[in-house]
Design an enzyme around this catalytic site. Structure first.
Site, short mmCIF file in Angstrom:
data_model
loop_
_atom_site.label_atom_id
_atom_site.label_comp_id
_atom_site.label_asym_id
_atom_site.label_seq_id
_atom_site.Cartn_x
_atom_site.Cartn_y
_atom_site.Cartn_z
N ASP A 1 -0.78 4.01 -15.42
CA ASP A 1 -1.20 2.82 -14.68
C ASP A 1 -2.32 2.08 -15.39
O ASP A 1 -2.31 0.85 -15.51
CB ASP A 1 -1.67 3.19 -13.28
N ARG B 1 0.81 -1.20 0.00
CA ARG B 1 0.00 0.00 0.00
C ARG B 1 0.85 1.26 0.00
O ARG B 1 1.90 1.33 0.63
CB ARG B 1 -0.91 0.03 1.24
N SER C 1 -4.44 1.01 -6.09
CA SER C 1 -5.84 1.47 -6.19
C SER C 1 -6.39 1.25 -7.59
O SER C 1 -7.50 0.74 -7.77
CB SER C 1 -5.93 2.95 -5.82
N SER C 2 -5.62 1.64 -8.60
CA SER C 2 -6.11 1.49 -9.98
C SER C 2 -6.22 0.02 -10.36
O SER C 2 -7.05 -0.34 -11.21
CB SER C 2 -5.19 2.23 -10.96
#
Length: 658
Positions: A418, A362, A369-370
C-alpha cells in the site's frame, strides 16, 4: 423543544446568514428584496429578530404560515405556494430558487457561477456523491445522464437496490418561470399529498411529466444539521478549517493520496513476496494543514464522533466505520515525523492545524488508513519545506517509514504494498526480496505503463468486512513457523505477479483472468473459508457468474474484477461492458448488498499543493467528480453555446423553514 437549524451558528454566523452572503455575491442574479423566508408561527419571532440584523434584507420578507404544530403544518410545497400567492406581484415573471432552511454547502459552491452557466432552457440542481449506500434511503437521489448532465429521474429516499445512482440532491432547485403555474399544476393533480410533499417529490413529479429539463452540477458536500449532536460535531470541525464565509483558511497545504488495488500477488507483500499494484482515482484521502498558534488535530465529524443520537446510532456507526477514526493515524504520523526529523538533526518550527477527509470505502481493503497516513506525512514535509534527502530518505525507503507508523506506532499488521503505490502512484510491480528489505529497507519497485492494463472493475461489500489484522494474524504465525505447504503457496502467489507483469508487457492482458482466479483460489487454501468469509466468497462468485475473473483487492471486502473477453469481441476494448450491461450488472451487485464500478487508474502519485486554495471535489463510483464536472460542462457548452443565461435581477429566492 423546537430546533431552528437555520439560525444555528456555523463558523460563528447563523446558517441562514451564509445564504444571504452568497446572494450578495451573486450580483446581477439575485436582489435581497426578492428573497423570502417562510416559517411557522412558533419560530416567526426568532426569524424576525434575525432579519433586523441583516443589512439590505426587508423584515417583511419573513413569511409566517400561521401553523404551530407538525399536525397542522402546510408542508414544504404548501409553504412554497403560500409565498408565490402572497408575493405574486414581486415574483411575477421571475425564475425562482427554492432552498431548504437547514441546507448549506461548503466553499466549492459558487452560486453566481451556478446561475450564470445554467442554460436558459434548463432548471438546475446540485448533487454530491454518497460513499455510504445506507444513506441512499435517506436522501433524494438523481439519476444523471453523464453525456449531457441532465437528470433523467429524481427519486425521494429510494432503497439502495431501487437505483444504481449514488448522487444525492439536497433541497436546492433553480426553477424557470412560470413557477406559479408549475406549482398549481402539481397541487391540482396530487391534491393534499402534494402540499405535504417535499421539494424533491415536486421536482421528481415535474421530471416524470416532462415539464422541465433539470441540469445538475457537482458539489463536494453539504452540511446536514438534523439534530444538535450533528450540529456540534460539524461546528467543531468546520470552525477550525473554514472562515466565517465557509472558505478555507489560507494559507494551507492540501495533500491527496488515492486508494489502491492489488492487481496480483497479494497478500505475499507481507511475506517477502511480489505484487502488482495500481493506484485508482475513484477514491482518495486528503489531509489539510494550515499555520496556527497551537498544534491542533481536527476530529472528523463523521469518522471521529463523540456523541450519538442513541445506542442504536452508536452501534450502527461502529458497524460501518469500526472503533477507530483517523485521529490516531494523524497523531502517530506526527510523532514518527518528529522522530525522523530528530534523527536527521532537522529542527522544525511552527505549529499547524491538521484536518482530514476520505471518501475511500471503510474496512474493505482499499488502503484507506495508509492513504491518510501517507497524505499526512507528505503534507508535513511540504509544510516544513523538507525534502526526502533532508530526512535521509529516498523514494524507495519512504514506504518503509510510513509502514513503521502503522506497525510500530499503532500495532497494525500490514505489508509494504500500500505504501509503495501511494508513494509512486500509477501501476507498479514490487519485489519484496527478503535480503534487500532487511539490508536496504526497500524492495525493487518497477513502474509500468498503465496503458498496458485492460479495463477492470471493482466490487466491494457495503456491509462491514473483516479487520485486516485479524485476517493476517494466524497465517503470519504459521508462515514464521515454516509450515511447508503454506510457504509454498505464498511463493506461488508471489510468482503470479511476475506472470502478470510478463503478460501485460507482451500484450496479452487476457492471461490475467486465469492468474486472478488462481490467486484467489490459492488464498482460500491458505486462509481457509472461515477466515476468507462467506460474503467475500459470494462476492467473487457473483463476479465469476457474470463472466469475470476476481480476486481480493487487499485484505478482504473488495475484489478486482476482469471480464473474460469473448472470442467474438470486436472493437478497441474487449474487456469493457457496454454502459447498459454495466448498469444491469451493477444493479445485481447492489441487490446483494455490494457495489460495483469501473476502475479509473491514477497515473501518478498525488503531491501536496502549497500556499493556495484547492477546489474540493468528491469521487463518484464510476467517475471522478472533477472529471465528470469538466466533461459535462464541455458537452453543455458545445450543445448550448447559443443559449442565454439567467436574466439579471430576475431570480427570486424562497427559503423554506420546516
Amino acid at each position: 423543544f423546537y430546533l431552528m437549524s437555520a439560525l444555528l451558528p456555523v463558523a460563528g454566523v447563523p446558517l441562514l446568514s451564509h445564504w444571504l452572503h452568497r446572494f450578495r455575491e451573486a450580483k446581477g442574479q439575485i436582489d435581497l428584496k426578492n428573497v423570502f423566508v417562510v416559517t411557522n408561527d412558533v419560530a416567526f419571532p426568532k426569524f424576525l429578530k434575525w432579519a433586523k440584523t441583516q443589512e439590505g434584507f426587508p423584515q417583511g420578507n419573513i413569511i409566517n404560515d400561521k401553523t404551530r404544530s407538525r399536525e397542522t403544518r402546510l408542508g414544504a410545497i404548501g409553504d412554497l405556494k403560500l409565498v408565490l400567492d402572497l408575493k405574486r406581484k414581486e415574483l411575477e415573471g421571475m425564475n425562482v430558487v427554492i432552498i431548504a432552511g437547514d441546507t448549506l454547502f461548503v466553499s466549492d459552491f459558487d452560486l453566481s457561477s451556478f446561475l450564470e452557466k445554467l442554460p436558459s432552457t434548463d432548471c438546475g440542481c446540485v448533487a454530491y456523491s454518497l460513499s455510504n449506500p445506507a444513506e441512499v434511503s435517506k436522501r433524494g437521489i438523481a439519476e444523471v445522464e453523464f453525456s449531457t448532465g441532465l437528470v433523467s429521474r429524481l427519486i425521494e429516499k429510494p432503497k439502495p437496490n431501487e437505483t444504481t445512482s449514488r448522487f444525492a440532491v439536497p433541497a436546492f432547485y433553480a426553477l424557470r418561470k412560470p413557477v406559479q403555474d408549475l406549482v398549481n399544476k402539481y397541487v391540482t393533480e396530487t391534491k393534499a399529498d402534494g402540499l405535504q410533499g417535499s421539494p424533491g417529490k415536486f421536482i421528481g413529479w415535474l421530471l416524470s411529466k416532462k415539464c422541465i429539463r433539470l441540469r445538475t452540477s457537482t458539489l463536494a458536500a453539504r452540511f446536514d444539521i438534523a439534530d444538535l449532536s450533528q450540529w456540534k460535531e460539524t461546528l467543531t470541525h468546520f470552525s477550525m478549517v473554514l472562515d466565517q464565509h465557509l472558505n478555507a483558511l489560507p494559507p494551507r497545504i492540501v495533500s491527496r493520496v488515492c486508494a489502491r488495488i492489488g492487481v496480483m500477488g497479494n497478500p505475499s507483500d507481507g511475506f517477502f513476496g511480489q505484487t502488482l499494484s495500481l493506484s485508482i482515482a475513484n477514491f482518495f484521502a486528503e489531509v489539510t494543514l494550515r499555520p496556527s498558534r497551537r498544534l491542533v488535530l481536527v476530529a472528523h465529524p463523521e469518522f471521529d464522533p463523540s456523541s450519538f443520537a442513541s445506542l442504536n446510532h452508536l452501534s450502527t456507526h461502529t458497524e460501518q466505520n469500526g472503533y477507530y477514526g483517523g485521529l490516531r493515524l494523524l497523531k502517530a504520523t506526527c510523532r514518527k515525523f518528529l522522530e525522523l526529523c530528530s534523527k536527521a538533526d532537522v529542527e522544525v518550527k511552527g505549529n499547524f492545524t491538521m484536518s482530514y477527509s476520505s471518501c475511500i470505502p471503510r474496512m474493505v481493503g482499499l488502503a484507506g488508513s495508509s492513504a491518510i497516513i501517507t497524505a499526512a506525512f507528505k503534507g508535513l514535509m511540504r509544510f516544513y519545506g523538507l525534502s526526502l534527502e533532508d530526512l535521509n530518505l529516498t523514494r524507495e525507503t519512504l514506504p518503509q517509514r510510513i509502514l513503521d507508523i502503522e506497525v510500530k506506532e499503532l500495532g497494525i499488521n500490514a505489508g509494504l504494498q500500500d505504501r509503495v503505490i501511494q508513494v509512486y502512484g500509477g501501476l507498479v510491480h514490487m519485489n519484496f526480496d527478503q535480503k534487500l528489505i532487511e539490508t536496504c529497507s526497500h524492495g525493487t519497485y518497477t513502474p509500468l505503463d498503465i496503458k498496458l492494463l485492460p479495463t477492470m472493475y471493482l466490487a466491494w461489500n457495503t456491509n462491514v468486512a473483516g479487520d485486516s489484522g485479524k485476517v493476517h494474524s494466524t497465517v503470519k504465525q504459521r508462515w514464521l513457523k515454516g509450515e511447508k505447504k503454506l510457504v509454498a503457496n505464498m511463493r506461488k502467489v508471489a510468482l503470479l505477479a511476475d506472470s502478470a507483469k510478463k503478460a501485460l508487457e507482451e500484450g496479452k492482458p487476457e492471461l490475467l483472468c486465469d492468474l486472478m482466479d488462481l490467486n484467489f483460489k490459492t488464498r482460500r487454501e491458505m486462509y481457509g473459508d472461515n477466515v476468507v468469509g462467506a460474503r467475500n466468497i459470494e462476492l467473487a462468485s457473483l463476479a465469476n457468474k457474470h463472466g469475470m475473473a476476481a480476486k481480493f483487492s487487499g485484505s478482504g471486502g473488495a475484489v478486482v474484477c476482469l471480464r473474460r473477453p469473448l472470442k467474438s469481441s470486436k472493437g478497441t476494448d474487449r474487456f469493457a461492458f457496454s454502459d447498459e450491461d454495466e448498469a444491469k450488472i451493477r444493479l445485481i451487485f447492489i441487490e446483494k448488498g455490494y457495489e460495483f464500478a469501473r476502475i479509473h487508474p491514477n497515473s501518478t502519485a498525488s503531491e501536496p499543493v502549497v500556499g493556495k486554495q484547492v477546489k474540493r471535489s468528491t469521487s463518484y463510483f464510476s467517475m471522478d467528480a472533477a472529471s465528470l464536472k469538466s466533461d459535462v460542462e464541455k458537452k453543455t457548452s458545445k450543445s448550448d453555446k447559443n443559449s442565454s443565461t439567467v436574466p439579471s435581477l430576475r431570480s427570486g429566492v424562497v427559503l423554506q423553514i420546516d
